[in-house]
Design an enzyme around this catalytic site. Structure first.
Site, mmCIF file in Angstrom:
data_model
loop_
_atom_site.group_PDB
_atom_site.id
_atom_site.type_symbol
_atom_site.label_atom_id
_atom_site.label_comp_id
_atom_site.label_asym_id
_atom_site.label_seq_id
_atom_site.Cartn_x
_atom_site.Cartn_y
_atom_site.Cartn_z
ATOM 1 N N HIS A 162 8.901 6.773 2.083
ATOM 2 C CA HIS A 162 8.920 5.309 2.041
ATOM 3 C C HIS A 162 9.749 4.815 0.860
ATOM 4 O O HIS A 162 10.637 3.964 1.022
ATOM 5 C CB HIS A 162 7.480 4.788 1.930
ATOM 6 C CG HIS A 162 7.360 3.307 1.770
ATOM 7 N ND1 HIS A 162 7.015 2.458 2.808
ATOM 8 C CD2 HIS A 162 7.544 2.502 0.691
ATOM 9 C CE1 HIS A 162 6.986 1.213 2.371
ATOM 10 N NE2 HIS A 162 7.310 1.214 1.080
ATOM 11 N N GLU A 163 9.473 5.361 -0.331
ATOM 12 C CA GLU A 163 10.173 4.876 -1.518
ATOM 13 C C GLU A 163 11.653 5.251 -1.515
ATOM 14 O O GLU A 163 12.505 4.446 -1.895
ATOM 15 C CB GLU A 163 9.480 5.392 -2.779
ATOM 16 C CG GLU A 163 8.071 4.845 -2.983
ATOM 17 C CD GLU A 163 8.006 3.329 -2.993
ATOM 18 O OE1 GLU A 163 9.006 2.664 -3.336
ATOM 19 O OE2 GLU A 163 6.940 2.792 -2.634
ATOM 20 N N HIS A 166 13.626 2.866 0.546
ATOM 21 C CA HIS A 166 13.993 1.613 -0.124
ATOM 22 C C HIS A 166 15.369 1.765 -0.776
ATOM 23 O O HIS A 166 16.165 0.819 -0.798
ATOM 24 C CB HIS A 166 12.967 1.253 -1.190
ATOM 25 C CG HIS A 166 11.790 0.484 -0.678
ATOM 26 N ND1 HIS A 166 11.906 -0.657 0.091
ATOM 27 C CD2 HIS A 166 10.452 0.691 -0.838
ATOM 28 C CE1 HIS A 166 10.691 -1.130 0.383
ATOM 29 N NE2 HIS A 166 9.804 -0.320 -0.164
ATOM 30 N N TYR A 177 14.303 -9.151 -0.331
ATOM 31 C CA TYR A 177 12.875 -8.831 -0.334
ATOM 32 C C TYR A 177 12.021 -10.096 -0.349
ATOM 33 O O TYR A 177 11.313 -10.402 -1.295
ATOM 34 C CB TYR A 177 12.550 -7.950 -1.528
ATOM 35 C CG TYR A 177 11.280 -7.150 -1.363
ATOM 36 C CD1 TYR A 177 11.179 -6.155 -0.396
ATOM 37 C CD2 TYR A 177 10.177 -7.390 -2.174
ATOM 38 C CE1 TYR A 177 10.025 -5.424 -0.238
ATOM 39 C CE2 TYR A 177 9.021 -6.656 -2.033
ATOM 40 C CZ TYR A 177 8.942 -5.681 -1.065
ATOM 41 O OH TYR A 177 7.787 -4.950 -0.914
ATOM 42 N N GLU A 186 10.300 -3.616 4.068
ATOM 43 C CA GLU A 186 9.088 -2.790 4.012
ATOM 44 C C GLU A 186 8.936 -1.943 5.275
ATOM 45 O O GLU A 186 8.591 -0.765 5.216
ATOM 46 C CB GLU A 186 7.857 -3.684 3.844
ATOM 47 C CG GLU A 186 7.538 -4.033 2.415
ATOM 48 C CD GLU A 186 7.247 -2.804 1.573
ATOM 49 O OE1 GLU A 186 6.455 -1.933 2.013
ATOM 50 O OE2 GLU A 186 7.807 -2.696 0.481
ATOM 51 N N ASP A 258 2.607 -16.137 -0.933
ATOM 52 C CA ASP A 258 2.185 -14.928 -1.634
ATOM 53 C C ASP A 258 2.944 -13.710 -1.135
ATOM 54 O O ASP A 258 3.454 -13.690 -0.018
ATOM 55 C CB ASP A 258 0.680 -14.706 -1.427
ATOM 56 C CG ASP A 258 -0.157 -15.761 -2.112
ATOM 57 O OD1 ASP A 258 0.321 -16.340 -3.104
ATOM 58 O OD2 ASP A 258 -1.283 -16.021 -1.649
ATOM 59 N N HIS A 264 4.269 -7.456 3.062
ATOM 60 C CA HIS A 264 3.429 -6.318 3.431
ATOM 61 C C HIS A 264 2.499 -6.639 4.605
ATOM 62 O O HIS A 264 2.004 -5.731 5.263
ATOM 63 C CB HIS A 264 2.576 -5.869 2.239
ATOM 64 C CG HIS A 264 3.366 -5.220 1.150
ATOM 65 N ND1 HIS A 264 3.837 -5.933 0.059
ATOM 66 C CD2 HIS A 264 3.783 -3.942 0.975
ATOM 67 C CE1 HIS A 264 4.494 -5.112 -0.742
ATOM 68 N NE2 HIS A 264 4.491 -3.906 -0.208
#
Length: 437
Positions: A162-163, A166, A177, A186, A258, A264
Protein backbone atom coordinates in the site's frame (compact mmCIF):
# COMPACT_ATOMS: atom_id res chain seq x y z
CA UNK A 1 3.94 15.28 -2.10
CA UNK A 2 2.37 14.80 1.29
CA UNK A 3 3.15 12.21 3.87
CA UNK A 4 0.86 9.21 3.35
CA UNK A 5 -0.10 7.79 6.75
CA UNK A 6 -1.65 4.32 6.89
CA UNK A 7 -3.94 4.65 9.92
CA UNK A 8 -6.77 7.16 9.38
CA UNK A 9 -6.83 9.89 12.04
CA UNK A 10 -10.43 9.12 13.09
CA UNK A 11 -9.28 5.72 14.35
CA UNK A 12 -6.30 7.08 16.29
CA UNK A 13 -8.53 9.72 17.85
CA UNK A 14 -10.94 7.10 19.15
CA UNK A 15 -8.04 5.18 20.66
CA UNK A 16 -6.62 8.34 22.23
CA UNK A 17 -9.90 9.55 23.68
CA UNK A 18 -11.94 6.39 24.34
CA UNK A 19 -9.74 3.34 24.86
CA UNK A 20 -10.08 1.93 28.41
CA UNK A 21 -6.47 0.76 28.47
CA UNK A 22 -4.37 3.75 29.63
CA UNK A 23 -1.35 2.48 27.71
CA UNK A 24 -3.26 2.21 24.43
CA UNK A 25 -4.83 5.63 24.96
CA UNK A 26 -1.42 7.13 25.68
CA UNK A 27 0.09 5.54 22.57
CA UNK A 28 -2.79 6.74 20.42
CA UNK A 29 -2.38 10.30 21.69
CA UNK A 30 1.38 10.05 21.30
CA UNK A 31 1.05 8.92 17.69
CA UNK A 32 -1.23 11.86 16.99
CA UNK A 33 1.34 14.23 18.48
CA UNK A 34 4.18 12.64 16.54
CA UNK A 35 2.25 12.83 13.29
CA UNK A 36 1.51 16.49 13.99
CA UNK A 37 5.22 17.17 14.42
CA UNK A 38 6.25 15.58 11.13
CA UNK A 39 6.82 18.85 9.36
CA UNK A 40 9.97 18.06 7.42
CA UNK A 41 9.89 19.96 4.13
CA UNK A 42 9.49 17.68 1.11
CA UNK A 43 9.93 18.34 -2.56
CA UNK A 44 6.79 18.86 -4.62
CA UNK A 45 5.61 15.54 -5.97
CA UNK A 46 7.13 15.06 -9.40
CA UNK A 47 9.33 12.62 -11.31
CA UNK A 48 12.25 14.82 -10.30
CA UNK A 49 11.70 14.50 -6.55
CA UNK A 50 14.91 13.72 -4.71
CA UNK A 51 15.63 10.23 -3.33
CA UNK A 52 15.68 9.55 0.38
CA UNK A 53 18.71 10.68 2.31
CA UNK A 54 21.24 7.88 2.39
CA UNK A 55 20.01 6.23 -0.80
CA UNK A 56 22.78 4.66 -2.85
CA UNK A 57 22.65 4.63 -6.64
CA UNK A 58 22.43 1.14 -8.07
CA UNK A 59 20.97 -0.51 -4.95
CA UNK A 60 17.30 -1.49 -5.49
CA UNK A 61 16.27 -1.14 -1.84
CA UNK A 62 17.53 -1.03 1.72
CA UNK A 63 16.11 -1.39 5.23
CA UNK A 64 17.14 0.89 8.08
CA UNK A 65 16.22 1.27 11.74
CA UNK A 66 15.38 4.51 13.51
CA UNK A 67 16.06 2.76 16.84
CA UNK A 68 12.80 4.15 18.22
CA UNK A 69 13.81 7.69 17.33
CA UNK A 70 12.82 10.03 14.51
CA UNK A 71 16.04 10.44 12.52
CA UNK A 72 15.54 9.19 8.97
CA UNK A 73 16.57 7.01 7.33
CA UNK A 74 18.45 5.78 10.42
CA UNK A 75 21.06 3.03 10.54
CA UNK A 76 21.35 0.64 7.61
CA UNK A 77 20.47 -2.88 8.76
CA UNK A 78 19.88 -4.97 5.66
CA UNK A 79 20.43 -4.61 1.91
CA UNK A 80 19.98 -7.05 -0.99
CA UNK A 81 22.23 -10.06 -0.58
CA UNK A 82 22.50 -9.70 3.21
CA UNK A 83 21.31 -12.61 5.36
CA UNK A 84 18.18 -12.33 7.50
CA UNK A 85 18.78 -10.02 10.45
CA UNK A 86 16.68 -11.90 12.99
CA UNK A 87 14.72 -8.69 13.66
CA UNK A 88 11.11 -9.46 12.53
CA UNK A 89 10.36 -5.86 11.52
CA UNK A 90 13.55 -5.57 9.46
CA UNK A 91 13.06 -8.91 7.72
CA UNK A 92 9.33 -8.30 7.08
CA UNK A 93 10.13 -4.90 5.55
CA UNK A 94 12.86 -6.50 3.43
CA UNK A 95 10.53 -9.21 2.13
CA UNK A 96 7.63 -6.81 1.54
CA UNK A 97 9.64 -4.22 -0.37
CA UNK A 98 11.37 -6.90 -2.43
CA UNK A 99 8.01 -8.49 -3.32
CA UNK A 100 6.42 -5.11 -4.11
CA UNK A 101 9.23 -4.19 -6.50
CA UNK A 102 8.90 -7.61 -8.12
CA UNK A 103 5.16 -7.08 -8.63
CA UNK A 104 5.66 -3.74 -10.38
CA UNK A 105 8.62 -5.00 -12.39
CA UNK A 106 7.48 -8.47 -13.44
CA UNK A 107 3.78 -7.75 -13.94
CA UNK A 108 3.64 -4.07 -14.95
CA UNK A 109 7.14 -3.59 -16.39
CA UNK A 110 7.94 -0.75 -13.99
CA UNK A 111 11.50 -0.10 -12.77
CA UNK A 112 10.95 0.94 -9.12
CA UNK A 113 8.41 3.55 -8.07
CA UNK A 114 9.78 6.24 -10.39
CA UNK A 115 10.33 3.84 -13.34
CA UNK A 116 13.97 4.95 -13.30
CA UNK A 117 15.35 2.45 -10.81
CA UNK A 118 15.26 4.67 -7.72
CA UNK A 119 16.34 2.96 -4.52
CA UNK A 120 13.47 2.22 -2.13
CA UNK A 121 14.51 3.17 1.39
CA UNK A 122 12.49 1.70 4.28
CA UNK A 123 12.88 2.56 7.96
CA UNK A 124 11.49 0.43 10.80
CA UNK A 125 11.28 0.97 14.58
CA UNK A 126 10.19 4.57 14.07
CA UNK A 127 9.52 6.26 17.42
CA UNK A 128 8.23 4.37 20.48
CA UNK A 129 4.86 2.56 20.22
CA UNK A 130 4.12 4.44 16.99
CA UNK A 131 0.73 3.45 15.55
CA UNK A 132 1.27 4.20 11.89
CA UNK A 133 3.18 3.71 8.64
CA UNK A 134 3.70 6.19 5.83
CA UNK A 135 5.39 7.19 2.58
CA UNK A 136 6.83 10.66 3.16
CA UNK A 137 7.51 11.59 -0.45
CA UNK A 138 10.99 10.03 -0.49
CA UNK A 139 10.94 6.92 1.71
CA UNK A 140 8.85 4.36 3.63
CA UNK A 141 8.52 4.50 7.43
CA UNK A 142 6.97 1.92 9.78
CA UNK A 143 6.07 1.95 13.46
CA UNK A 144 5.95 -1.02 15.81
CA UNK A 145 2.41 -0.40 17.10
CA UNK A 146 1.36 0.04 20.70
CA UNK A 147 1.10 -3.65 21.60
CA UNK A 148 -2.56 -3.37 22.63
CA UNK A 149 -4.54 -2.21 19.58
CA UNK A 150 -1.94 -2.40 16.81
CA UNK A 151 0.94 -4.77 16.20
CA UNK A 152 3.91 -4.25 13.86
CA UNK A 153 3.00 -2.35 10.71
CA UNK A 154 5.48 -4.46 8.75
CA UNK A 155 3.61 -7.68 9.53
CA UNK A 156 0.77 -7.45 6.93
CA UNK A 157 2.55 -7.45 3.57
CA UNK A 158 -0.23 -5.43 1.96
CA UNK A 159 0.70 -2.51 4.23
CA UNK A 160 4.14 -2.53 2.56
CA UNK A 161 2.49 -2.73 -0.87
CA UNK A 162 0.00 0.00 0.00
CA UNK A 163 2.66 2.51 1.02
CA UNK A 164 5.00 1.78 -1.90
CA UNK A 165 2.02 2.20 -4.24
CA UNK A 166 1.59 5.75 -2.92
CA UNK A 167 5.09 6.35 -4.30
CA UNK A 168 4.07 4.92 -7.67
CA UNK A 169 1.00 7.18 -7.73
CA UNK A 170 3.18 10.18 -6.86
CA UNK A 171 5.36 9.53 -9.91
CA UNK A 172 2.48 8.80 -12.29
CA UNK A 173 -0.95 10.45 -12.00
CA UNK A 174 0.03 12.31 -8.79
CA UNK A 175 -3.63 12.19 -7.71
CA UNK A 176 -4.44 15.16 -5.48
CA UNK A 177 -5.00 13.87 -1.95
CA UNK A 178 -8.41 15.40 -1.45
CA UNK A 179 -12.01 14.53 -2.28
CA UNK A 180 -12.58 11.91 -4.98
CA UNK A 181 -9.06 12.09 -6.39
CA UNK A 182 -7.75 11.54 -2.86
CA UNK A 183 -10.06 8.57 -2.37
CA UNK A 184 -8.74 7.19 -5.67
CA UNK A 185 -5.20 7.72 -4.39
CA UNK A 186 -6.02 5.61 -1.32
CA UNK A 187 -7.90 3.03 -3.37
CA UNK A 188 -5.05 2.56 -5.86
CA UNK A 189 -2.75 1.76 -2.94
CA UNK A 190 -5.27 -0.77 -1.60
CA UNK A 191 -5.61 -2.29 -5.07
CA UNK A 192 -1.91 -2.94 -5.53
CA UNK A 193 -1.46 -3.89 -1.89
CA UNK A 194 -4.15 -6.54 -2.33
CA UNK A 195 -2.64 -7.70 -5.64
CA UNK A 196 0.70 -8.12 -3.86
CA UNK A 197 -0.85 -10.18 -1.07
CA UNK A 198 -2.78 -12.38 -3.50
CA UNK A 199 0.30 -12.89 -5.68
CA UNK A 200 2.41 -14.04 -2.75
CA UNK A 201 -0.35 -16.41 -1.60
CA UNK A 202 -0.95 -17.69 -5.13
CA UNK A 203 -4.66 -16.91 -4.93
CA UNK A 204 -7.15 -16.19 -7.68
CA UNK A 205 -9.58 -13.32 -7.33
CA UNK A 206 -12.29 -15.75 -6.21
CA UNK A 207 -10.04 -17.33 -3.56
CA UNK A 208 -8.77 -14.09 -2.00
CA UNK A 209 -10.21 -12.64 1.22
CA UNK A 210 -9.81 -9.03 -0.07
CA UNK A 211 -8.89 -7.77 3.39
CA UNK A 212 -6.47 -4.87 3.81
CA UNK A 213 -4.28 -4.86 6.91
CA UNK A 214 -5.31 -8.30 8.14
CA UNK A 215 -3.31 -8.94 11.30
CA UNK A 216 -2.64 -5.26 12.08
CA UNK A 217 -5.20 -5.39 14.89
CA UNK A 218 -4.26 -7.36 17.99
CA UNK A 219 -6.73 -9.79 19.66
CA UNK A 220 -8.15 -7.01 21.87
CA UNK A 221 -9.93 -5.57 18.81
CA UNK A 222 -13.10 -7.06 17.37
CA UNK A 223 -12.26 -6.95 13.69
CA UNK A 224 -10.80 -8.89 10.79
CA UNK A 225 -8.71 -6.12 9.26
CA UNK A 226 -8.60 -2.37 8.68
CA UNK A 227 -10.64 -2.50 5.45
CA UNK A 228 -12.48 -4.97 3.25
CA UNK A 229 -12.48 -4.41 -0.50
CA UNK A 230 -15.17 -7.03 -1.02
CA UNK A 231 -17.46 -5.64 1.69
CA UNK A 232 -16.49 -2.07 2.56
CA UNK A 233 -17.77 -1.11 6.01
CA UNK A 234 -17.50 -4.59 7.54
CA UNK A 235 -13.81 -4.96 8.44
CA UNK A 236 -14.25 -4.19 12.14
CA UNK A 237 -16.98 -3.41 14.66
CA UNK A 238 -15.44 -2.76 18.04
CA UNK A 239 -16.91 -1.26 21.24
CA UNK A 240 -14.01 1.20 21.46
CA UNK A 241 -13.03 1.83 17.84
CA UNK A 242 -16.57 1.79 16.53
CA UNK A 243 -17.67 0.38 13.20
CA UNK A 244 -15.68 0.47 9.97
CA UNK A 245 -16.98 3.69 8.31
CA UNK A 246 -16.18 2.86 4.69
CA UNK A 247 -18.99 3.08 2.12
CA UNK A 248 -19.42 0.87 -0.95
CA UNK A 249 -21.70 2.92 -3.20
CA UNK A 250 -22.23 6.47 -4.43
CA UNK A 251 -25.63 6.23 -2.75
CA UNK A 252 -23.75 6.50 0.55
CA UNK A 253 -21.02 8.92 -0.57
CA UNK A 254 -19.86 11.01 2.40
CA UNK A 255 -19.63 14.77 1.88
CA UNK A 256 -17.27 15.96 4.59
CA UNK A 257 -14.42 18.35 5.25
CA UNK A 258 -12.75 15.80 7.51
CA UNK A 259 -10.03 13.39 6.39
CA UNK A 260 -9.28 15.47 3.27
CA UNK A 261 -12.85 15.07 2.10
CA UNK A 262 -13.34 11.50 3.30
CA UNK A 263 -10.47 9.89 1.37
CA UNK A 264 -10.38 6.82 3.62
CA UNK A 265 -14.17 6.52 3.81
CA UNK A 266 -15.13 7.03 0.17
CA UNK A 267 -12.21 4.94 -1.12
CA UNK A 268 -14.48 1.98 -0.40
CA UNK A 269 -16.40 2.84 -3.57
CA UNK A 270 -13.53 2.38 -6.09
CA UNK A 271 -12.24 -0.50 -3.91
CA UNK A 272 -15.53 -2.32 -4.38
CA UNK A 273 -15.48 -1.55 -8.11
CA UNK A 274 -12.05 -3.16 -8.41
CA UNK A 275 -13.18 -6.23 -6.48
CA UNK A 276 -16.22 -6.61 -8.77
CA UNK A 277 -14.12 -6.15 -11.90
CA UNK A 278 -11.41 -8.58 -10.73
CA UNK A 279 -13.87 -11.34 -9.83
CA UNK A 280 -15.84 -10.83 -13.06
CA UNK A 281 -12.68 -11.03 -15.19
CA UNK A 282 -11.52 -13.98 -13.11
CA UNK A 283 -8.13 -15.58 -12.69
CA UNK A 284 -5.31 -13.72 -10.96
CA UNK A 285 -6.28 -10.16 -10.04
CA UNK A 286 -2.78 -8.78 -10.63
CA UNK A 287 -2.75 -10.13 -14.18
CA UNK A 288 -6.34 -9.19 -15.04
CA UNK A 289 -7.94 -6.16 -13.39
CA UNK A 290 -4.59 -5.13 -11.86
CA UNK A 291 -3.01 -4.53 -15.26
CA UNK A 292 -6.06 -2.55 -16.34
CA UNK A 293 -5.92 -0.32 -13.23
CA UNK A 294 -2.18 0.22 -13.72
CA UNK A 295 -2.74 1.16 -17.37
CA UNK A 296 -5.39 3.68 -16.27
CA UNK A 297 -3.10 5.14 -13.60
CA UNK A 298 -0.32 5.67 -16.15
CA UNK A 299 -2.54 6.83 -19.02
CA UNK A 300 -2.01 10.55 -18.43
CA UNK A 301 -5.09 11.24 -16.30
CA UNK A 302 -5.21 14.58 -14.49
CA UNK A 303 -4.24 14.99 -10.84
CA UNK A 304 -7.81 15.99 -9.96
CA UNK A 305 -9.46 13.04 -11.72
CA UNK A 306 -12.72 12.01 -10.04
CA UNK A 307 -14.34 8.58 -9.84
CA UNK A 308 -16.11 8.94 -13.17
CA UNK A 309 -12.92 10.04 -14.92
CA UNK A 310 -10.94 7.14 -13.52
CA UNK A 311 -13.75 4.74 -14.39
CA UNK A 312 -13.58 5.95 -18.00
CA UNK A 313 -9.81 5.42 -18.01
CA UNK A 314 -10.19 1.84 -16.77
CA UNK A 315 -12.89 1.06 -19.33
CA UNK A 316 -10.65 2.44 -22.08
CA UNK A 317 -7.73 0.34 -20.84
CA UNK A 318 -9.95 -2.73 -20.64
CA UNK A 319 -11.04 -2.14 -24.23
CA UNK A 320 -7.47 -2.87 -25.30
CA UNK A 321 -7.99 -6.37 -23.88
CA UNK A 322 -11.41 -7.05 -25.38
CA UNK A 323 -14.88 -5.51 -25.66
CA UNK A 324 -16.18 -8.13 -23.25
CA UNK A 325 -13.64 -7.18 -20.57
CA UNK A 326 -14.44 -3.49 -21.10
CA UNK A 327 -18.09 -4.25 -20.44
CA UNK A 328 -17.20 -6.16 -17.27
CA UNK A 329 -15.25 -3.19 -15.98
CA UNK A 330 -18.03 -0.78 -16.92
CA UNK A 331 -20.56 -2.98 -15.11
CA UNK A 332 -18.39 -2.98 -11.96
CA UNK A 333 -18.38 0.82 -11.80
CA UNK A 334 -22.10 0.99 -12.56
CA UNK A 335 -22.78 -1.42 -9.70
CA UNK A 336 -21.25 1.04 -7.21
CA UNK A 337 -23.14 3.98 -8.71
CA UNK A 338 -20.32 5.59 -10.70
CA UNK A 339 -21.97 6.47 -13.98
CA UNK A 340 -20.45 9.83 -14.85
CA UNK A 341 -21.60 12.17 -12.09
CA UNK A 342 -18.85 13.68 -9.96
CA UNK A 343 -19.29 13.96 -6.23
CA UNK A 344 -20.27 17.25 -4.68
CA UNK A 345 -17.89 19.36 -2.70
CA UNK A 346 -18.11 19.74 1.04
CA UNK A 347 -20.20 22.65 2.35
CA UNK A 348 -18.39 25.70 3.69
CA UNK A 349 -17.92 26.12 7.42
CA UNK A 350 -20.30 28.78 8.75
CA UNK A 351 -18.85 31.73 10.58
CA UNK A 352 -18.95 31.23 14.35
CA UNK A 353 -18.95 33.29 17.54
CA UNK A 354 -15.83 34.56 19.30
CA UNK A 355 -14.21 31.17 19.52
CA UNK A 356 -11.23 29.16 18.36
CA UNK A 357 -11.64 25.62 17.03
CA UNK A 358 -9.52 22.94 15.41
CA UNK A 359 -10.35 19.66 13.68
CA UNK A 360 -7.62 17.13 12.99
CA UNK A 361 -8.40 14.41 10.45
CA UNK A 362 -6.72 12.09 8.00
CA UNK A 363 -3.98 9.55 8.61
CA UNK A 364 -4.06 5.95 7.45
CA UNK A 365 -7.01 5.06 9.68
CA UNK A 366 -8.92 8.30 9.03
CA UNK A 367 -9.53 9.12 12.71
CA UNK A 368 -11.02 12.53 13.54
CA UNK A 369 -10.40 14.68 16.61
CA UNK A 370 -11.85 18.09 17.39
CA UNK A 371 -11.57 20.73 20.08
CA UNK A 372 -12.58 24.33 20.65
CA UNK A 373 -12.85 27.03 23.29
CA UNK A 374 -14.70 30.29 23.68
CA UNK A 375 -12.29 33.05 24.61
CA UNK A 376 -13.08 34.56 27.96
CA UNK A 377 -13.20 32.74 31.30
CA UNK A 378 -11.50 29.59 30.06
CA UNK A 379 -8.08 29.35 31.79
CA UNK A 380 -6.46 28.57 28.43
CA UNK A 381 -7.50 31.97 27.05
CA UNK A 382 -4.29 33.94 27.81
CA UNK A 383 -2.01 31.41 26.11
CA UNK A 384 -4.35 31.05 23.15
CA UNK A 385 -4.64 34.82 22.72
CA UNK A 386 -0.85 35.09 22.82
CA UNK A 387 -0.54 32.45 20.09
CA UNK A 388 -3.22 34.09 17.95
CA UNK A 389 -1.31 37.36 18.16
CA UNK A 390 1.62 35.66 16.42
CA UNK A 391 -0.28 33.55 13.88
CA UNK A 392 -1.03 34.99 10.44
CA UNK A 393 -3.70 32.69 9.02
CA UNK A 394 -3.89 34.54 5.73
CA UNK A 395 -0.12 34.34 5.26
CA UNK A 396 0.03 30.56 5.42
CA UNK A 397 1.03 28.66 2.28
CA UNK A 398 -1.81 27.05 0.27
CA UNK A 399 -2.74 23.63 1.60
CA UNK A 400 -1.47 20.66 -0.44
CA UNK A 401 -2.91 17.43 1.00
CA UNK A 402 -0.57 14.46 1.27
CA UNK A 403 -1.66 10.81 1.33
CA UNK A 404 -2.23 9.30 4.78
CA UNK A 405 -1.04 12.43 6.61
CA UNK A 406 -3.08 14.40 9.11
CA UNK A 407 -4.83 17.64 8.18
CA UNK A 408 -5.73 20.46 10.57
CA UNK A 409 -8.67 22.82 10.06
CA UNK A 410 -8.32 25.93 12.23
CA UNK A 411 -11.23 28.33 12.69
CA UNK A 412 -10.78 31.67 14.42
CA UNK A 413 -13.79 33.99 14.67
CA UNK A 414 -15.35 32.34 11.63
CA UNK A 415 -12.17 32.56 9.55
CA UNK A 416 -11.08 29.04 8.53
CA UNK A 417 -7.79 27.74 7.17
CA UNK A 418 -6.67 24.19 6.36
CA UNK A 419 -3.07 23.19 7.10
CA UNK A 420 -1.31 19.89 6.45
CA UNK A 421 0.73 18.49 9.35
CA UNK A 422 3.89 18.96 7.29
CA UNK A 423 3.19 22.71 7.18
CA UNK A 424 2.31 23.32 10.84
CA UNK A 425 4.26 26.17 12.40
CA UNK A 426 5.36 25.78 16.03
CA UNK A 427 2.62 28.20 17.09
CA UNK A 428 -0.08 26.32 15.17
CA UNK A 429 1.22 23.04 16.59
CA UNK A 430 0.96 24.44 20.12
CA UNK A 431 -2.52 25.85 19.44
CA UNK A 432 -3.66 22.42 18.23
CA UNK A 433 -2.18 20.72 21.30
CA UNK A 434 -4.04 23.10 23.62
CA UNK A 435 -7.40 22.70 21.90
CA UNK A 436 -7.11 18.92 21.40
CA UNK A 437 -5.85 18.25 24.91
Amino acid sequence: MTRCLFIPPYLLEKIATSHPDPGASRCGAQTLRIDASLRVARATASPGARPAAGATAGRPFSVHTARHGTDLPGDLVRAPGDPASGDPAVDEAYAGVEASLALFSEVFGRDSYDDRGAEVVATVHYEQDYDNAFWDGTQLVFGDGDGTVFGRFTKPVDVLGHELSHAVTQFTADLTYEGQSGALNESVSDVFGSCLKQRLLGQTADEADWLIGEGIFLPSVQGRALRSMAEPGTAYDDPVLGKDPQVASMDDYVDTQDDNGGVHTNSGIPNKAFHLAATAIGGKAWEGAGRIWYAALTSGIAADTDFAGFADATVTAAGAVSPAVAEQVRAAWTAVGVTGAAGTSAPPVPAGERRVAVVRSGGFAGVRQAGELTLGDDPRTPEVESLLGRIDLQGLAPHRPQPDRFVYSFEVDGERVVVGEQDLTPDLDQLARILLG
